[in-house]
Every structure is written in structure tokens, then in C-alpha cells.
Design a protein around this motif. Structure first.
Motif, short mmCIF file in Angstrom:
data_model
loop_
_atom_site.label_atom_id
_atom_site.label_comp_id
_atom_site.label_asym_id
_atom_site.label_seq_id
_atom_site.Cartn_x
_atom_site.Cartn_y
_atom_site.Cartn_z
N GLY A 91 6.75 -3.20 8.33
CA GLY A 91 6.92 -1.79 8.69
C GLY A 91 6.18 -1.51 9.98
O GLY A 91 5.70 -2.43 10.65
N LYS A 92 6.07 -0.26 10.33
CA LYS A 92 5.34 0.10 11.54
C LYS A 92 3.87 0.27 11.22
O LYS A 92 3.47 0.39 10.07
CB LYS A 92 5.92 1.38 12.12
N PHE A 100 1.97 -1.78 7.37
CA PHE A 100 2.39 -1.68 5.98
C PHE A 100 3.76 -2.32 5.90
O PHE A 100 4.41 -2.56 6.91
CB PHE A 100 2.41 -0.22 5.49
N ALA A 101 4.20 -2.64 4.70
CA ALA A 101 5.41 -3.44 4.56
C ALA A 101 6.43 -2.78 3.64
O ALA A 101 6.12 -1.89 2.85
CB ALA A 101 5.05 -4.83 4.02
N PRO A 125 8.91 0.82 -0.26
CA PRO A 125 7.50 0.51 0.06
C PRO A 125 6.91 -0.46 -0.96
O PRO A 125 7.10 -0.31 -2.16
CB PRO A 125 6.81 1.88 -0.03
N THR A 126 6.20 -1.45 -0.48
CA THR A 126 5.61 -2.43 -1.38
C THR A 126 4.55 -1.79 -2.27
O THR A 126 4.21 -2.35 -3.32
CB THR A 126 4.98 -3.59 -0.59
N SER A 127 4.04 -0.64 -1.87
CA SER A 127 3.01 0.03 -2.67
C SER A 127 3.53 0.46 -4.03
O SER A 127 2.74 0.68 -4.96
CB SER A 127 2.48 1.27 -1.92
#
Length: 218
Positions: A91-92, A100-101, A125-127
Motif C-alpha cells: 500500500g502507500k 501498510f499492506a 487491509p491486512t489489519s
């Protein structure tokens, strides 16, 4: 005498002017040559980049034809409703400069009657899967079901009608780094749910899919 001096001065001015003309012409010619070389290099890089892009794209399309049938086969073996491959991507950066990814679905195999969710499973979001990455990054499969403490992940899968979901890491065949996740979902557990067998088949499927993805990079 005076006329001779004037003529000499005039000839000197003319000679000096010619020198400046030759100087500017040389500079102009040099700039044109340099500019042409830069344009040539930029054009070559552009064409080379496009060539590599289309070559890579063609290889990936060929891999697509191989991956989906493989997923169909493994889905039948474990009796799941859906098998989905999601690949990790960057991600940005946020304001702190920390990256972040995301993960996005790239392949899907569904049981008859199911609506495909691949287009919805994009830029996740990986979160959302916080608390699950530890074992996944260590090469282990994890299970998310109705009793799972991972509420956000459970809710994500519930949107697709899944009561049970197994997640297995897809690892690079080169260095073992994680490049994605293989998801298997069940709306209802099969009559004979053999967790050990399912885990083994999922690991095999992850390995095969990883190899096919990387074949497209060669």
C-alpha cells in the motif's frame, strides 16, 4: 594610413564575429546530438519496458489457465464451497512513512450455485486478519470458525456465508517469503471433516499455486 587601420579593425571584427558564430553553431550542434541521444535512450527504455510488460502479462495469462483447474481439483478433495487465492501487495506510506499492506483476490474456485466474490475481495487491509499473521508467516495454516476469537476476520468471512474458513500461506518457492494466502471456506462442515487431511491438502495446494504463479515470472 588611417584607412588601412580601419580596414584592419574591420577585418578583426569580422574574424571575431565568425569565431562566435562557429562557437554557437558548435554548441547548437552538440546540444542537438545530446538531445537526440537522450530521446533515443528514453524511447529504447520505453519500448523495452513495454516489451517486458506485455511478455509478463502473456505469461500470467497462461498461468491463469493452469491455476483455476488445479484449485477446482483441490476444492473437490477437501469438500469446501470456495477456494480463493489472495496475493499480498504494497500500500502507500502513511504520514509516519511506515508502509501498510493489502491483499487482493486473484483466483477463485466455487461450488455450483455460489456467487463469485473475487471482485469484492480487493484491496483488503491486512489489519483485518490481525492476530492470524504470526502462524501464517511461520508457514502454518489457521482456522477461523464461529467460535474464533478473531471477530473482525470472522465477520469478513460471514459476509460470504462461511461458517468455517481455513487460511494457509502461499510462499515463494525461491526464499520461502509469504506472497499471499489460500482461503478455503465451508458453509456447512462435510459429514466427515478430517482436519488433518484438509490441512495437508491445503498445504499441497498452496505449494502448487505458488509454483504456477512464479512460473509466470520466469
Amino acid at each position: 594610413m588611417l584607412l588601412t587601420k580601419i580596414q584592419a579593425i574591420f577585418r578583426s571584427i569580422v574574424a571575431l564575429t565568425d569565431s562566435w558564430k562557429r562557437f554557437f553553431m558548435s554548441i547548437t550542434l552538440l546540444l542537438l546530438i545530446s538531445g537526440g541521444a537522450l530521446v533515443y535512450q528514453a524511447t529504447s527504455l520505453y519500448l523495452s519496458g513495454n516489451s517486458e510488460y506485455y511478455s509478463s502479462l502473456a505469461k500470467r495469462l497462461q498461468a491463469d489457465d493452469k491455476i483455476t483447474p488445479v484449485m477446482d481439483s483441490f476444492r473437490d478433495k477437501i469438500g469446501s464451497d470456495r477456494l480463493l487465492v489472495a496475493e499480498l501487495h504494497d500500500g502507500k506510506k502513511n504520514t509516519t512513512g511506515v508502509r501498510f499492506a493489502y491483499m487482493s483476490g486473484t483466483y477463485e474456485s466455487d461450488d455450483r450455485g455460489l456467487t463469485r466474490v473475487l471482485l469484492e475481495f480487493q484491496n483488503i487491509p491486512t489489519s483485518i486478519f490481525a492476530g492470524l499473521w504470526g502462524p501464517l508467516l511461520n508457514g502454518k495454516c489457521v482456522m477461523v470458525n464461529l467460535d474464533s476469537p478473531h471477530e473482525v476476520a470472522r465477520a469478513q468471512f460471514a459476509e460470504y456465508g462461511a461458517n468455517r474458513t481455513m487460511m494457509c500461506p502461499i510462499q515463494s518457492p525461491n526464499d520461502g517469503s509469504m506472497i499471499g494466502v489460500l482461503f478455503a471456506t465451508w458453509r456447512v462442515d462435510p459429514a466427515e471433516f478430517d482436519l488433518e487431511k484438509v490441512n495437508s491438502e491445503m498445504e499441497k495446494a498452496s505449494y502448487v499455486v505458488s509454483g504456477l504463479i512464479y512460473d509466470a515470472k520466469e
